[in-house]
Scaffold this motif. Sequence first.
Motif, mmCIF file in Angstrom:
data_model
loop_
_atom_site.group_PDB
_atom_site.id
_atom_site.type_symbol
_atom_site.label_atom_id
_atom_site.label_comp_id
_atom_site.label_asym_id
_atom_site.label_seq_id
_atom_site.Cartn_x
_atom_site.Cartn_y
_atom_site.Cartn_z
ATOM 1 N N VAL A 245 -8.748 -6.130 5.920
ATOM 2 C CA VAL A 245 -8.341 -6.292 4.522
ATOM 3 C C VAL A 245 -7.993 -4.918 3.972
ATOM 4 C CG1 VAL A 245 -9.087 -6.926 2.189
ATOM 5 C CG2 VAL A 245 -9.744 -8.356 4.147
ATOM 6 N N ILE A 246 -6.805 -4.778 3.388
ATOM 7 C CA ILE A 246 -6.374 -3.532 2.753
ATOM 8 C C ILE A 246 -6.514 -3.694 1.250
ATOM 9 C CG2 ILE A 246 -4.397 -2.021 2.307
ATOM 10 C CD1 ILE A 246 -3.449 -2.685 5.162
ATOM 11 N N GLU A 247 -7.204 -2.736 0.605
ATOM 12 C CA GLU A 247 -7.534 -2.887 -0.809
ATOM 13 C C GLU A 247 -6.827 -1.881 -1.730
ATOM 14 O OE1 GLU A 247 -12.001 -4.793 -0.399
ATOM 15 O OE2 GLU A 247 -11.816 -2.593 -0.406
ATOM 16 N N ASP A 248 -6.040 -0.976 -1.158
ATOM 17 C CA ASP A 248 -5.377 0.041 -1.993
ATOM 18 C C ASP A 248 -3.860 -0.044 -1.938
ATOM 19 O OD1 ASP A 248 -4.884 0.966 0.548
ATOM 20 O OD2 ASP A 248 -5.448 3.055 0.117
ATOM 21 N N ASP A 249 -3.319 -1.135 -1.366
ATOM 22 C CA ASP A 249 -1.859 -1.315 -1.257
ATOM 23 C C ASP A 249 -1.180 -0.195 -0.479
ATOM 24 O OD1 ASP A 249 -1.860 -3.739 -2.677
ATOM 25 O OD2 ASP A 249 -1.687 -2.700 -4.598
ATOM 26 N N LEU A 250 -1.950 0.533 0.345
ATOM 27 C CA LEU A 250 -1.409 1.642 1.141
ATOM 28 C C LEU A 250 -0.691 2.667 0.251
ATOM 29 C CD1 LEU A 250 -0.015 -0.277 4.265
ATOM 30 C CD2 LEU A 250 -2.276 0.725 3.926
ATOM 31 N N SER A 251 -1.267 2.913 -0.908
ATOM 32 C CA SER A 251 -0.616 3.761 -1.910
ATOM 33 C C SER A 251 -0.479 5.214 -1.479
ATOM 34 C CB SER A 251 -1.396 3.689 -3.235
ATOM 35 O OG SER A 251 -2.737 4.123 -3.046
ATOM 36 N N ARG A 252 -1.280 5.651 -0.497
ATOM 37 C CA ARG A 252 -1.209 7.051 -0.043
ATOM 38 C C ARG A 252 -0.337 7.223 1.198
ATOM 39 N NH1 ARG A 252 -6.751 8.245 1.522
ATOM 40 N NH2 ARG A 252 -7.053 5.988 1.518
ATOM 41 N N TRP A 253 0.327 6.161 1.652
ATOM 42 C CA TRP A 253 1.156 6.206 2.870
ATOM 43 C C TRP A 253 2.618 6.092 2.492
ATOM 44 C CZ3 TRP A 253 2.791 1.700 6.312
ATOM 45 C CH2 TRP A 253 3.331 2.162 7.517
ATOM 46 N N ASP A 254 3.437 6.973 3.063
ATOM 47 C CA ASP A 254 4.869 6.943 2.756
ATOM 48 C C ASP A 254 5.665 6.078 3.722
ATOM 49 O OD1 ASP A 254 4.932 8.462 5.061
ATOM 50 O OD2 ASP A 254 5.693 10.292 4.103
ATOM 51 N N GLY A 255 4.990 5.466 4.703
ATOM 52 C CA GLY A 255 5.679 4.581 5.636
ATOM 53 C C GLY A 255 6.485 5.298 6.692
ATOM 54 N N ARG A 256 6.273 6.601 6.849
ATOM 55 C CA ARG A 256 7.099 7.385 7.770
ATOM 56 C C ARG A 256 6.323 7.965 8.951
ATOM 57 N NH1 ARG A 256 12.019 8.168 5.398
ATOM 58 N NH2 ARG A 256 12.119 7.806 3.142
ATOM 59 N N SER A 257 5.088 7.546 9.133
ATOM 60 C CA SER A 257 4.307 8.044 10.257
ATOM 61 C C SER A 257 3.413 6.940 10.788
ATOM 62 C CB SER A 257 3.451 9.249 9.840
ATOM 63 O OG SER A 257 2.478 8.842 8.901
ATOM 64 N N GLU A 258 2.971 7.108 12.046
ATOM 65 C CA GLU A 258 2.124 6.102 12.672
ATOM 66 C C GLU A 258 0.729 6.073 12.054
ATOM 67 O OE1 GLU A 258 2.119 6.992 16.835
ATOM 68 O OE2 GLU A 258 4.311 7.070 16.931
ATOM 69 N N GLN A 259 0.264 7.196 11.528
ATOM 70 C CA GLN A 259 -1.068 7.249 10.938
ATOM 71 C C GLN A 259 -0.999 6.879 9.465
ATOM 72 O OE1 GLN A 259 -3.889 10.173 11.877
ATOM 73 N NE2 GLN A 259 -3.502 10.082 14.066
ATOM 74 N N VAL A 260 -1.855 5.949 9.080
ATOM 75 C CA VAL A 260 -1.757 5.293 7.781
ATOM 76 C C VAL A 260 -3.062 5.481 7.008
ATOM 77 C CG1 VAL A 260 -1.292 3.105 6.596
ATOM 78 C CG2 VAL A 260 -0.291 3.544 8.872
ATOM 79 N N PRO A 261 -3.123 6.399 6.040
ATOM 80 C CA PRO A 261 -4.328 6.494 5.204
ATOM 81 C C PRO A 261 -4.453 5.236 4.351
ATOM 82 C CG PRO A 261 -2.585 7.903 4.339
ATOM 83 C CD PRO A 261 -2.086 7.382 5.648
ATOM 84 N N CYS A 262 -5.653 4.705 4.246
ATOM 85 C CA CYS A 262 -5.820 3.475 3.474
ATOM 86 C C CYS A 262 -7.287 3.282 3.105
ATOM 87 C CB CYS A 262 -5.321 2.263 4.258
ATOM 88 S SG CYS A 262 -6.341 1.810 5.674
ATOM 89 N N ASP A 263 -7.519 2.327 2.227
ATOM 90 C CA ASP A 263 -8.879 1.922 1.878
ATOM 91 C C ASP A 263 -8.960 0.410 2.042
ATOM 92 O OD1 ASP A 263 -11.569 2.414 0.845
ATOM 93 O OD2 ASP A 263 -10.888 1.242 -0.875
ATOM 94 N N GLY A 264 -10.019 -0.029 2.703
ATOM 95 C CA GLY A 264 -10.213 -1.454 2.941
ATOM 96 C C GLY A 264 -11.385 -1.640 3.866
ATOM 97 N N TYR A 265 -11.478 -2.810 4.467
ATOM 98 C CA TYR A 265 -12.566 -3.022 5.423
ATOM 99 C C TYR A 265 -12.065 -3.827 6.622
ATOM 100 C CZ TYR A 265 -13.211 -7.785 3.490
ATOM 101 O OH TYR A 265 -13.038 -9.090 3.084
ATOM 102 N N ALA A 266 -12.782 -3.664 7.719
ATOM 103 C CA ALA A 266 -12.497 -4.384 8.956
ATOM 104 C C ALA A 266 -13.820 -4.868 9.531
ATOM 105 C CB ALA A 266 -11.780 -3.477 9.954
ATOM 106 N N VAL A 267 -13.739 -5.886 10.370
ATOM 107 C CA VAL A 267 -14.926 -6.466 10.981
ATOM 108 C C VAL A 267 -14.805 -6.371 12.498
ATOM 109 C CG1 VAL A 267 -16.300 -8.564 11.300
ATOM 110 C CG2 VAL A 267 -15.316 -8.041 9.052
ATOM 111 N N LEU A 268 -15.852 -5.862 13.125
ATOM 112 C CA LEU A 268 -15.909 -5.793 14.577
ATOM 113 C C LEU A 268 -16.810 -6.891 15.100
ATOM 114 C CD1 LEU A 268 -16.308 -1.955 15.203
ATOM 115 C CD2 LEU A 268 -14.213 -3.294 14.927
ATOM 116 N N PHE A 269 -16.348 -7.556 16.154
ATOM 117 C CA PHE A 269 -17.135 -8.612 16.779
ATOM 118 C C PHE A 269 -18.157 -8.027 17.749
ATOM 119 C CE2 PHE A 269 -12.768 -10.540 16.280
ATOM 120 C CZ PHE A 269 -13.079 -11.265 15.136
#
Length: 326
Positions: free
Chosen positions: A107-131
């Motif tokens: 789940v991404i909670e910040d709309d990827l507001s800090r990422w310009d869409g021009r690189s493979e690495q994507v700063p973001c805020d959200g959560y993920a679940v590991l099994f």
Amino acid sequence: MRLPQAAERLDTRRELWPDEVRIRVERLNLDAASFRQLERKHGGDGAAVRAEVLDIVRTRGKMQNPETGSGGMLVGTVEEVGPESPLGLAVGDRVATLVSLTLTPLVIEDDLSRWDGRSEQVPCDGYAVLFGRSIAAVLPDDLPAELSLAVMDVCGAPALTARVVEKYDQAVVAVIGGGGKSGSLSLAAARRAGAKRTIGVVPREAEAALLREAGLADEVVVCDARDPIALRDAVTAAGGPADVTVVCVDVPGCEGGAILATADRGTVVFFSMATSFSAAALGAEGLAADVTMLVGTGYTPGHAAYALELLRENPGVRGLFERRRG
């Protein structure tokens, strides 16, 4: 019922089952094939790339490019651990996941507001679940998180390359895409595993110059890997055919050339998500090529620690990774 990777959509609720772990996500690393496809599709328009990544995650509950089928991995901090989790993680651990985003509830909670869409690495805020059967590694203290993430994203490639090369006596190893992340680590792994000769294949002279400067290959050749005859001839002229050919490029159409560049009884290892496995299998049959073909699964026991060791001990590898980060 489908397994998570094959599922159209994953359950992304925050509440955990007893064997699960929730991660507060700080950065995604999109796999190269997926990012390049999105970049080409949108003509380099970063805003459009960002919008599509958001749409994929919101629609599917995971990052799985519908065109390439691939995703990437992430870095974050453990915020809750189920009482039956077998992963050995604790709240507060800063970790990189070693399983694909294609099977990780996200789940991404910040709309990827800090990422310009021009690189493979994507700063973001959200959560993920590991099994319970996921894999994650605690980030080392001596390396920047972005660098560790980049290494761990491709750590399966050098580990399997080493395992294959060790089975040969003084192997000639060709790495297609030797200037990239997985390619540079695979060249270092091949040399460490006892390869007699290493050949790095890159598509442009600028990449060749960087790879020569890094000192990772005995020979560096510039060749379009999608041209089977040209690739065979280039590898042969550089000391081939190869006993082991490792395919690390993120473009389709390299299967035939990799097969032709490989000696009889040799091995081709495909680490690219752009690989057509039907083209590889039928191509080898049509060429009457007596080669073993392996699919790089991304997991070999100890693969993350091994890749980080290669980075630490080899200035050439680290230099290439640092250039990509810059």
